[in-house]
Design a protein around this motif. Structure first.
Motif, PDB file in Angstrom:
ATOM      1  N   ALA A  33      84.987  70.569  67.361  1.00 22.02           N
ATOM      2  CA  ALA A  33      85.507  69.939  67.564  1.00 22.02           C
ATOM      3  C   ALA A  33      86.788  69.861  66.575  1.00 22.02           C
ATOM      4  O   ALA A  33      86.954  70.377  65.819  1.00 22.02           O
ATOM      5  N   LYS A  34      88.519  69.783  67.215  1.00 15.27           N
ATOM      6  CA  LYS A  34      89.670  69.648  66.473  1.00 15.27           C
ATOM      7  C   LYS A  34      90.312  68.644  66.220  1.00 15.27           C
ATOM      8  O   LYS A  34      90.273  68.020  67.791  1.00 15.27           O
ATOM      9  N   ARG A  35      90.460  68.756  65.069  1.00 18.22           N
ATOM     10  CA  ARG A  35      91.737  67.953  64.851  1.00 18.22           C
ATOM     11  C   ARG A  35      92.878  68.735  63.963  1.00 18.22           C
ATOM     12  O   ARG A  35      92.413  68.502  63.239  1.00 18.22           O
ATOM     13  N   VAL A  47      88.665  72.624  62.972  1.00 17.46           N
ATOM     14  CA  VAL A  47      87.818  72.475  63.478  1.00 17.46           C
ATOM     15  C   VAL A  47      86.308  72.375  62.604  1.00 17.46           C
ATOM     16  O   VAL A  47      85.972  73.064  61.419  1.00 17.46           O
ATOM     17  N   ARG A  48      85.447  71.500  63.292  1.00 17.08           N
ATOM     18  CA  ARG A  48      84.232  70.924  62.984  1.00 17.08           C
ATOM     19  C   ARG A  48      83.373  71.285  64.343  1.00 17.08           C
ATOM     20  O   ARG A  48      83.242  71.226  65.099  1.00 17.08           O
ATOM     21  N   ARG A  62      82.963  63.577  71.859  1.00 17.63           N
ATOM     22  CA  ARG A  62      84.788  63.682  71.211  1.00 17.63           C
ATOM     23  C   ARG A  62      84.676  62.779  70.301  1.00 17.63           C
ATOM     24  O   ARG A  62      85.541  62.626  69.226  1.00 17.63           O
ATOM     25  N   ALA A  76      87.401  63.997  67.607  1.00 20.55           N
ATOM     26  CA  ALA A  76      88.296  64.772  68.067  1.00 20.55           C
ATOM     27  C   ALA A  76      89.802  64.837  68.657  1.00 20.55           C
ATOM     28  O   ALA A  76      88.967  64.155  69.524  1.00 20.55           O
ATOM     29  N   ILE A 134      87.415  68.891  72.527  1.00 16.82           N
ATOM     30  CA  ILE A 134      86.579  69.537  72.205  1.00 16.82           C
ATOM     31  C   ILE A 134      85.676  70.252  72.928  1.00 16.82           C
ATOM     32  O   ILE A 134      86.543  69.996  74.267  1.00 16.82           O
TER      33      ILE A 134
END
Length: 176
Positions: free
Chosen positions: A69-71, A75-76, A95, A100, A103
């Motif tokens: 998950a990117k925001r 990145v998580r 998502r 995020a 995703i």
């Protein structure tokens, strides 16, 4: 818990059949968790081939997918557990739950290196601390599903309630 034609034994008695992080997690579970392990042919670890060979129905098998998950440049990672008969709604439910912007499924090399598990055997037991484990409600309600063991040469059988009770686990309607 007898699923399919496999010979199941208590996972705590056969830690040699588990990836190291999974073995540590199994040791940390309550004795009455009932997690069982069975040795399999590693060439048959993928869901369809495994189910066909060992007489396990697809609705008795659950898959663990690792998502990135990117925001805001961060990145998580998270794990999603769904029955083999379903697909996780990664671009919708997952998502939104992970807040995020973008995703995707984690790259294979990232999933392997971050979890310490083999691709095709990744499981929610023993994931890195702090990772969310999103469990589909059908998996959580299941009396016994077959999941990965962290390696391709064995599988685990576990009650869905055990997966729903893992640290960081959240039960959601993931499947679409």
């Amino acid at each position: 818990m007898g699923i399919g034609t496999l010979e199941w034994t208590g996972a705590g008695e056969r830690l040699d059949l588990l990836a190291e992080p999974v073995a540590r997690a199994v040791k940390g579970l309550a004795a009455d968790a009932g997690v069982r392990v069975a040795e399999i042919d590693p060439a048959l670890a993928d869901t369809a081939a495994f189910c066909e060979r060992y007489g396990v129905r697809l609705d008795e098998s659950a898959n663990c997918v690792i998502v990135a998950a990117k925001r805001g440049g961060e990145v998580r990672y998270a794990a999603c557990m769904v029955l083999a008969t379903a697909r996780a709604d990664v671009n919708g439910v997952v998502r939104r739950r992970l807040d995020a912007r973008k995703i995707s499924f984690a790259q294979q090399e990232d999933a392997v290196s971050l979890t310490g598990m083999e691709y095709g055997g990744i499981t929610p037991l023993g994931l890195p601390e702090g990772w969310p484990v999103l469990v589909d409600e059908a998996v959580a309600a299941h009396p016994g599903v077959v999941i990965g063991s962290g390696v391709r040469h064995s599988k685990l059988a576990v009650a869905g309630a055990v997966l729903a009770g893992l640290e960081g686990a959240e039960v959601l309607r993931l499947a679409n």
